[in-house]
Design an enzyme around this catalytic site. Sequence first.
Site, short mmCIF file in Angstrom:
data_model
loop_
_atom_site.label_atom_id
_atom_site.label_comp_id
_atom_site.label_asym_id
_atom_site.label_seq_id
_atom_site.Cartn_x
_atom_site.Cartn_y
_atom_site.Cartn_z
N TRP A 63 12.92 2.79 10.38
CA TRP A 63 13.39 1.97 11.52
C TRP A 63 12.24 1.14 12.07
CZ3 TRP A 63 17.16 5.19 10.14
CH2 TRP A 63 18.45 4.91 10.54
N SER A 64 12.58 -0.07 12.51
CA SER A 64 11.55 -1.04 12.87
C SER A 64 10.69 -0.62 14.07
CB SER A 64 12.24 -2.38 13.15
OG SER A 64 11.37 -3.28 13.75
N TRP A 65 11.30 -0.45 15.24
CA TRP A 65 10.41 -0.18 16.39
C TRP A 65 9.89 1.25 16.36
CZ3 TRP A 65 11.98 -0.15 22.24
CH2 TRP A 65 13.06 0.69 22.48
N ASP A 66 10.63 2.15 15.67
CA ASP A 66 10.08 3.50 15.48
C ASP A 66 8.75 3.41 14.74
OD1 ASP A 66 13.10 3.61 15.58
OD2 ASP A 66 12.68 5.75 15.70
N TYR A 113 23.29 7.73 5.74
CA TYR A 113 23.32 7.18 7.10
C TYR A 113 24.45 6.17 7.17
CZ TYR A 113 22.07 4.59 11.31
OH TYR A 113 22.11 4.00 12.53
N GLY A 197 17.52 -1.41 21.01
CA GLY A 197 16.93 -0.08 20.86
C GLY A 197 17.56 0.93 21.80
N ASP A 199 20.79 1.59 22.41
CA ASP A 199 22.11 1.25 21.88
C ASP A 199 23.27 1.37 22.85
OD1 ASP A 199 20.32 1.55 19.85
OD2 ASP A 199 21.53 2.92 18.68
N ARG A 234 26.85 11.39 21.80
CA ARG A 234 26.73 10.15 21.03
C ARG A 234 27.73 9.10 21.54
NH1 ARG A 234 22.63 8.93 17.82
NH2 ARG A 234 24.08 7.54 16.76
N TYR A 390 23.50 9.82 24.95
CA TYR A 390 22.61 8.83 24.39
C TYR A 390 22.35 7.60 25.26
CZ TYR A 390 20.93 7.42 19.86
OH TYR A 390 20.14 7.10 18.81
N GLU A 434 14.10 14.22 20.08
CA GLU A 434 14.40 12.77 20.14
C GLU A 434 14.49 12.31 21.60
OE1 GLU A 434 18.10 11.94 18.25
OE2 GLU A 434 17.99 9.77 18.58
C1 2M8 Z 1 18.95 4.88 17.51
O1 2M8 Z 1 19.65 3.81 16.91
C2 2M8 Z 1 20.38 3.94 15.68
C3 2M8 Z 1 20.87 2.57 15.29
O2 2M8 Z 1 19.78 1.72 15.08
C4 2M8 Z 1 21.55 4.90 15.77
O3 2M8 Z 1 21.99 5.25 16.88
O4 2M8 Z 1 22.05 5.29 14.73
C5 2M8 Z 1 18.22 4.29 18.72
O5 2M8 Z 1 17.72 5.32 19.53
C6 2M8 Z 1 17.12 3.34 18.29
O6 2M8 Z 1 16.36 2.90 19.38
C7 2M8 Z 1 16.20 4.00 17.26
O7 2M8 Z 1 15.31 3.04 16.76
C8 2M8 Z 1 17.00 4.62 16.10
C9 2M8 Z 1 16.13 5.45 15.17
O8 2M8 Z 1 15.33 6.33 15.91
O9 2M8 Z 1 18.03 5.47 16.61
#
Ligand code: 2M8
Length: 470
Positions: A63-66, A113, A197, A199, A234, A390, A434
């Site tokens: 994941w990008s910002w992760d 996924y 990010g 969501d 969720r 979430y 998380e």
């Molecule tokens: C969460 O987002 C993903 C979709 O991108 C999901 O819910 O399946 C968010 O917390 C997002 O900020 C984060 O980058 C990702 C992976 O940790 O999970």
Amino acid sequence: MSERSERTIRHSSVASRGVGVTGSTEGPGGSPERLHRLAVATLDGNWEHDHTVPSRTLYPHQWSWDSAFIAIGLAHVRPERAWRELESLFHAQWTDGRVPHIVFNPRLPVGAYFPGPEFWGSAGAEGAPAAATSGIIQPPVHALAAWLAYRRAPSDAARAALRRLYPRLVAQQHYLGTRRDVGGGGLACIVHPWESGLDNSPAWDTPMAAVAADVAVMRAYRRHDTTHAHAAHRPTDLDYARYVAIVASYREDGYRDGGLAGRHPFLVECPLFNAASGAAEHALARIAPLAGADPGPHRERAARITEALVRRLYDPAAGTFQPRDLRTGRLVPARTVLGLAPLILPDLPARQIETVVAEARSARFGVAPRMDRPLPSYDRTAPDFEPLRYWRGPSWMNINWLIRRGLLTHGRDALAAGLGRSMVELVATAGCHEYFHPDTGAGLGSPAFGWTAALLLDLLADAREPAGAG
Ligand code: 2M8
């Protein structure tokens, strides 16, 4: 007994009185050495050939910002991996400069996924890389991460990696400043809640309500998240039907950005996303001389982004920043933690610093030199505050890290220290989760989570030798 152990015990005993399915409270305890070992073991366990997965179960791809947050932590313990993490992500950059929010690992089975590579269909899109990716983006925290990783462990290899990354980071910013300036006011627009990010934040409820979707569409798909996390934590199936509809709209046009204003169902200017973009320009101004480039244009762009943020997203009546829904032209009134993010901008004007710090200190968010409870993701006084769902209440390490950085940037050291201590306590009590229950501190979501571990390492290092926010 130290204040920290007293508070840790209080968190644990509150949590053990019956969080049940709502969270796990098994933490490693408070010693910095034990926490450090846990964080390194978590990152090592999530390392996957050239990147770190956020979670082996819930998010098994890159994941990008992760990756950006993870690189900040890796720089403390495995600097070469920090650069591989960023370089593998930017290897999947599209030719238009967008950095995809997911890079799929081809070694994983279909269904690892949802939505997976078959849903995104990036191979058919113009300018997509060879690797299968999503077609959307995430907050651009990468230039800041690259700068911090370099500053933490400068070396010839780090400088070479930074030079290779520089033009790619510039292209990422160029994409945001041109194709994504849908509103024409100098800010980047997000085209999906996943791009924020955060969501499922209440910030997206109003724009999402306008997205036409039929929940029955979800019968055609198998959600992966609810087999690994509690469904009550969720997003709902209706949320997912809308997520799917928004992607479908973008995908059907080949993920092109031209003409989005007239056809796309979700268009929002987000304060956190644009604050990250401004911070990226500040970081690029520091990186540019090392890459033989002129820092001046980055400083100018940073100033323009801050000015646009204040002009377009600051609500003087609320004293905080709010997203702007471009389809209605209106600011979204929900007070979420997104509104505090512009504090990371060093050139934020004094008036906004003052009111946003007041917002952070209010009962809504509770930032204090001694925090009673963790920083929530949403106004804890709101009637629809949900401590378990979430992004609609729980506390997240990456957001807390950004806000702490913002407080340090503006000399609010006692508040930053309070927030930092509360972050360390969360992990000491519950482990590298998380996210965390905003009242009890109990661990929620995935148990061995990448950015939680990485940013814990950054905090622990800062406690040893404060680096400030420079
Ligand atoms: C969460 O987002 C993903 C979709 O991108 C999901 O819910 O399946 C968010 O917390 C997002 O900020 C984060 O980058 C990702 C992976 O940790 O999970």
